[in-house]
Design a protein around this motif. Structure first.
Motif, PDB file in Angstrom:
ATOM      1  N   LEU A 137      -6.630   3.233  -5.118  1.00  0.00           N
ATOM      2  CA  LEU A 137      -6.267   1.816  -5.142  1.00  0.00           C
ATOM      3  C   LEU A 137      -5.729   1.394  -3.783  1.00  0.00           C
ATOM      4  N   ALA A 138      -4.857   2.227  -3.224  1.00  0.00           N
ATOM      5  CA  ALA A 138      -4.298   1.922  -1.900  1.00  0.00           C
ATOM      6  C   ALA A 138      -5.378   1.963  -0.836  1.00  0.00           C
ATOM      7  N   PHE A 139      -6.289   2.935  -0.943  1.00  0.00           N
ATOM      8  CA  PHE A 139      -7.297   3.146   0.095  1.00  0.00           C
ATOM      9  C   PHE A 139      -8.316   2.029   0.140  1.00  0.00           C
ATOM     10  N   PHE A 140      -8.916   1.690  -0.995  1.00  0.00           N
ATOM     11  CA  PHE A 140     -10.037   0.769  -0.975  1.00  0.00           C
ATOM     12  C   PHE A 140      -9.633  -0.682  -1.205  1.00  0.00           C
ATOM     13  N   HIS A 141      -8.977  -0.951  -2.306  1.00  0.00           N
ATOM     14  CA  HIS A 141      -8.734  -2.346  -2.674  1.00  0.00           C
ATOM     15  C   HIS A 141      -7.804  -3.054  -1.692  1.00  0.00           C
ATOM     16  N   VAL A 142      -6.687  -2.436  -1.370  1.00  0.00           N
ATOM     17  CA  VAL A 142      -5.737  -3.081  -0.465  1.00  0.00           C
ATOM     18  C   VAL A 142      -6.330  -3.247   0.922  1.00  0.00           C
ATOM     19  N   ASN A 143      -6.990  -2.225   1.418  1.00  0.00           N
ATOM     20  CA  ASN A 143      -7.515  -2.298   2.781  1.00  0.00           C
ATOM     21  C   ASN A 143      -8.714  -3.229   2.900  1.00  0.00           C
ATOM     22  N   THR A 144      -9.450  -3.407   1.816  1.00  0.00           N
ATOM     23  CA  THR A 144     -10.523  -4.407   1.821  1.00  0.00           C
ATOM     24  C   THR A 144      -9.942  -5.798   2.036  1.00  0.00           C
ATOM     25  N   ILE A 145      -8.847  -6.081   1.334  1.00  0.00           N
ATOM     26  CA  ILE A 145      -8.199  -7.384   1.481  1.00  0.00           C
ATOM     27  C   ILE A 145      -7.646  -7.554   2.891  1.00  0.00           C
ATOM     28  N   VAL A 146      -7.108  -6.488   3.458  1.00  0.00           N
ATOM     29  CA  VAL A 146      -6.563  -6.553   4.813  1.00  0.00           C
ATOM     30  C   VAL A 146      -7.644  -6.965   5.814  1.00  0.00           C
ATOM     31  N   GLY A 147      -8.777  -6.263   5.811  1.00  0.00           N
ATOM     32  CA  GLY A 147      -9.832  -6.543   6.781  1.00  0.00           C
ATOM     33  C   GLY A 147     -10.470  -7.905   6.582  1.00  0.00           C
ATOM     34  N   VAL A 148     -10.909  -8.174   5.372  1.00  0.00           N
ATOM     35  CA  VAL A 148     -11.584  -9.445   5.090  1.00  0.00           C
ATOM     36  C   VAL A 148     -10.611 -10.606   5.244  1.00  0.00           C
ATOM     37  N   GLY A 149      -9.381 -10.438   4.766  1.00  0.00           N
ATOM     38  CA  GLY A 149      -8.399 -11.508   4.840  1.00  0.00           C
ATOM     39  C   GLY A 149      -8.052 -11.885   6.264  1.00  0.00           C
ATOM     40  N   LEU A 150      -7.869 -10.875   7.123  1.00  0.00           N
ATOM     41  CA  LEU A 150      -7.528 -11.172   8.513  1.00  0.00           C
ATOM     42  C   LEU A 150      -8.678 -11.875   9.214  1.00  0.00           C
ATOM     43  N   PHE A 151      -9.905 -11.474   8.910  1.00  0.00           N
ATOM     44  CA  PHE A 151     -11.073 -12.150   9.478  1.00  0.00           C
ATOM     45  C   PHE A 151     -11.116 -13.622   9.054  1.00  0.00           C
ATOM     46  N   VAL A 152     -10.891 -13.881   7.788  1.00  0.00           N
ATOM     47  CA  VAL A 152     -10.989 -15.249   7.269  1.00  0.00           C
ATOM     48  C   VAL A 152      -9.920 -16.144   7.877  1.00  0.00           C
ATOM     49  N   VAL A 153      -8.656 -15.705   7.851  1.00  0.00           N
ATOM     50  CA  VAL A 153      -7.582 -16.585   8.328  1.00  0.00           C
ATOM     51  C   VAL A 153      -7.683 -16.799   9.841  1.00  0.00           C
ATOM     52  N   THR A 154      -8.085 -15.764  10.581  1.00  0.00           N
ATOM     53  CA  THR A 154      -8.184 -15.912  12.035  1.00  0.00           C
ATOM     54  C   THR A 154      -9.354 -16.818  12.402  1.00  0.00           C
ATOM     55  N   GLU A 159       0.830  -1.206   0.000  1.00  0.00           N
ATOM     56  CA  GLU A 159       0.000   0.000   0.000  1.00  0.00           C
ATOM     57  C   GLU A 159       0.862   1.253   0.000  1.00  0.00           C
ATOM     58  N   HIS A 160       1.894   1.264   0.826  1.00  0.00           N
ATOM     59  CA  HIS A 160       2.752   2.449   0.908  1.00  0.00           C
ATOM     60  C   HIS A 160       3.634   2.592  -0.324  1.00  0.00           C
ATOM     61  N   ALA A 161       3.915   1.476  -0.997  1.00  0.00           N
ATOM     62  CA  ALA A 161       4.693   1.553  -2.234  1.00  0.00           C
ATOM     63  C   ALA A 161       3.886   2.180  -3.365  1.00  0.00           C
ATOM     64  N   LEU A 162       2.555   2.139  -3.256  1.00  0.00           N
ATOM     65  CA  LEU A 162       1.691   2.690  -4.302  1.00  0.00           C
ATOM     66  C   LEU A 162       1.643   4.216  -4.297  1.00  0.00           C
ATOM     67  N   VAL A 163       1.963   4.821  -3.153  1.00  0.00           N
ATOM     68  CA  VAL A 163       1.767   6.265  -2.995  1.00  0.00           C
ATOM     69  C   VAL A 163       3.106   6.943  -2.697  1.00  0.00           C
ATOM     70  N   ARG A 164       3.367   8.010  -3.433  1.00  0.00           N
ATOM     71  CA  ARG A 164       4.573   8.802  -3.203  1.00  0.00           C
ATOM     72  C   ARG A 164       4.172  10.273  -3.069  1.00  0.00           C
ATOM     73  N   PRO A 165       4.992  11.072  -2.397  1.00  0.00           N
ATOM     74  CA  PRO A 165       4.639  12.494  -2.235  1.00  0.00           C
ATOM     75  C   PRO A 165       4.393  13.212  -3.555  1.00  0.00           C
ATOM     76  N   ASP A 166       5.089  12.789  -4.613  1.00  0.00           N
ATOM     77  CA  ASP A 166       4.929  13.448  -5.909  1.00  0.00           C
ATOM     78  C   ASP A 166       3.991  12.699  -6.856  1.00  0.00           C
ATOM     79  N   ASP A 167       3.333  11.639  -6.336  1.00  0.00           N
ATOM     80  CA  ASP A 167       2.411  10.864  -7.178  1.00  0.00           C
ATOM     81  C   ASP A 167       1.320  10.255  -6.293  1.00  0.00           C
ATOM     82  N   LEU A 168       0.165  10.925  -6.271  1.00  0.00           N
ATOM     83  CA  LEU A 168      -0.974  10.452  -5.480  1.00  0.00           C
ATOM     84  C   LEU A 168      -2.049   9.824  -6.364  1.00  0.00           C
ATOM     85  N   SER A 169      -1.694   9.481  -7.585  1.00  0.00           N
ATOM     86  CA  SER A 169      -2.681   8.990  -8.537  1.00  0.00           C
ATOM     87  C   SER A 169      -3.260   7.635  -8.143  1.00  0.00           C
TER      88      SER A 169
END
Length: 302
Positions: free
Chosen positions: A278-295, A264-274
Motif C-alpha cells: 500500500l505504501a509502495f504503490f498507491h501512495v507513491n502513485t499519488i505523489v508522482g501524478v499529483g505533483l505533475f498535475v498541480v505543477t 507512507e512512513h506511518a503505514l510501515v513499522r519494523p514489526d509490521d510490514l503488512s
C-alpha cells in the motif's frame, strides 16, 4: 499472442511506469515554458511529447525485462518472488530476451523523434547501459536503491535535454532545473525502494545480497528511507530557486507531497510490514501524478 503480451506487461509491472512518467512529463512542461536563449526556438511539440512517452515506455520496459532475466535464479529461491513469470515457467528466457532487445531498439529509434536535436540519440546507449547496470548492483553494494533512484532521475533530465538541447549547448546551466527535479526523484525512489526491500531483509542476508535493510536492519532502513524523503522535500523546495516560474499552487503541491510521505512512513513499522505494498504503490502513485498535475496547473496559470 494476447495472453503472451498480457504476461509480459505483468512481468515488467507496466503499471509502475506511473512512477517515472509524471516526472518526465513535468520536466517537459517546465522545459517548454522556460525562457529560451536568444536565437533558440522552444515551443510545445506533439512530436516531442510522443518521443518522451515512447522513450519512457521502451527504456523502462527494457530495463525491467533485463532485471527479471538477471534475477531469475534469485527470484526462484525467494519465497516472495517464486511466482514471478520466469521462475514459474510462464515466460521463457528466450521470450524475455527477445522482448528486451526489441524494447532497447525501440528506445534508441524513438530518440530520432527529437531530430535535429542529436543529443538524445548520442546519449541513448549510455543511458540504456546505466539502466541495465541497476540489475546487478545488489550483488556488490547496499547502494543499489540509489542506483535505481538515479535511473529514474534520468527521466526528467533526459526529457529536458530532448526539448532544450540547443539551449543546453549554449548554456549548460540551463539544465539546472531538471537536475534539481531529478535529485528529488532520486531521493524519493531510493526512499520507497528501501521500504519495499525491507520485506526481503533476511533473505538478502542469507543469499549474501546487499541492501540497506539487510545491512542496517529494518528499523535502521526505515530511518534512512525517512531521511531520503525529507531530503526530497528539500530538493522540491529548492526547485523554485532555480526555476522562478513556480508559484503558490506548486508550494501547496509540495506540502501535499510531504503529508503523503509522512502517511507512507506511518503505514510501515519494523514489526509490521503488512502494508508495504500500500505504501509502495498507491501512495507513491499519488505523489508522482499529483505533483505533475498541480505543477502543470501552476505553470499554465502563470
Amino acid at each position: 499472442m494476447i495472453q503472451r503480451i498480457s504476461d509480459i506487461l505483468a512481468m515488467i509491472r507496466f503499471s509502475h511506469t506511473v512512477f517515472a512518467m509524471p516526472f518526465a512529463l513535468l520536466a517537459a512542461v517546465m522545459a517548454w515554458n522556460a525562457p529560451a536563449p536568444a536565437g533558440v526556438d522552444i515551443r510545445f511539440s506533439w512530436r516531442e511529447l510522443l518521443g518522451i512517452v515512447l522513450c519512457m515506455v521502451f527504456a523502462r520496459s527494457a530495463a525491467m525485462a533485463l532485471n527479471r532475466l538477471a534475477d531469475r535464479k534469485i527470484d526462484a529461491e525467494n519465497p516472495r518472488t517464486q511466482t514471478r513469470h520466469i521462475p514459474a515457467g510462464i515466460l521463457s528466457v528466450s521470450e524475455v530476451t527477445l522482448f528486451t532487445v526489441a524494447c532497447s531498439i525501440g528506445f534508441v529509434a524513438s530518440t530520432l523523434l527529437f531530430w535535429p536535436n542529436w543529443l538524445p540519440l548520442v546519449l541513448s546507449v549510455p543511458v540504456l547501459l546505466f539502466l541495465f547496470g541497476y540489475s546487478y548492483t545488489k550483488r556488490w553494494t547496499a547502494l543499489a536503491h540509489f542506483w535505481l533512484g538515479a535511473s529514474l532521475m534520468l527521466a526528467p533530465i533526459a526529457a529536458w535535454i530532448a526539448i532544450r538541447g540547443a539551449a543546453i549547448l549554449a548554456d549548460p546551466l540551463d539544465l539546472l532545473p531538471a537536475v534539481t527535479l531529478g535529485a528529488a526523484v532520486l531521493l524519493w525512489v531510493a526512499g520507497f525502494d528501501i521500504i519495499y526491500a525491507c520485506q526481503d531483509a533476511q533473505f538478502d542476508r542469507d543469499a549474501k545480497l546487499h541492501s540497506v535493510p539487510s545491512t542496517f536492519g529494518v528499523a535502521g532502513a526505515l530511518r534512512i528511507a525517512a531521511a531520503c524523503h525529507a531530503l526530497m522535500i528539500g530538493a522540491l523546495a529548492l526547485l523554485p530557486v532555480v526555476y522562478p516560474m513556480l508559484g503558490l499552487i506548486y508550494w501547496l503541491g509540495v506540502a501535499a507531497v510531504a503529508s503523503l510521505l509522512i502517511y507512507e512512513h506511518a503505514l510501515v513499522r519494523p514489526d509490521d510490514l503488512s502494508r508495504v505494498n500500500l505504501a509502495f504503490f498507491h501512495v507513491n502513485t499519488i505523489v508522482g501524478v499529483g505533483l505533475f498535475v498541480v505543477t502543470t496547473i501552476d505553470l499554465l496559470l502563470w
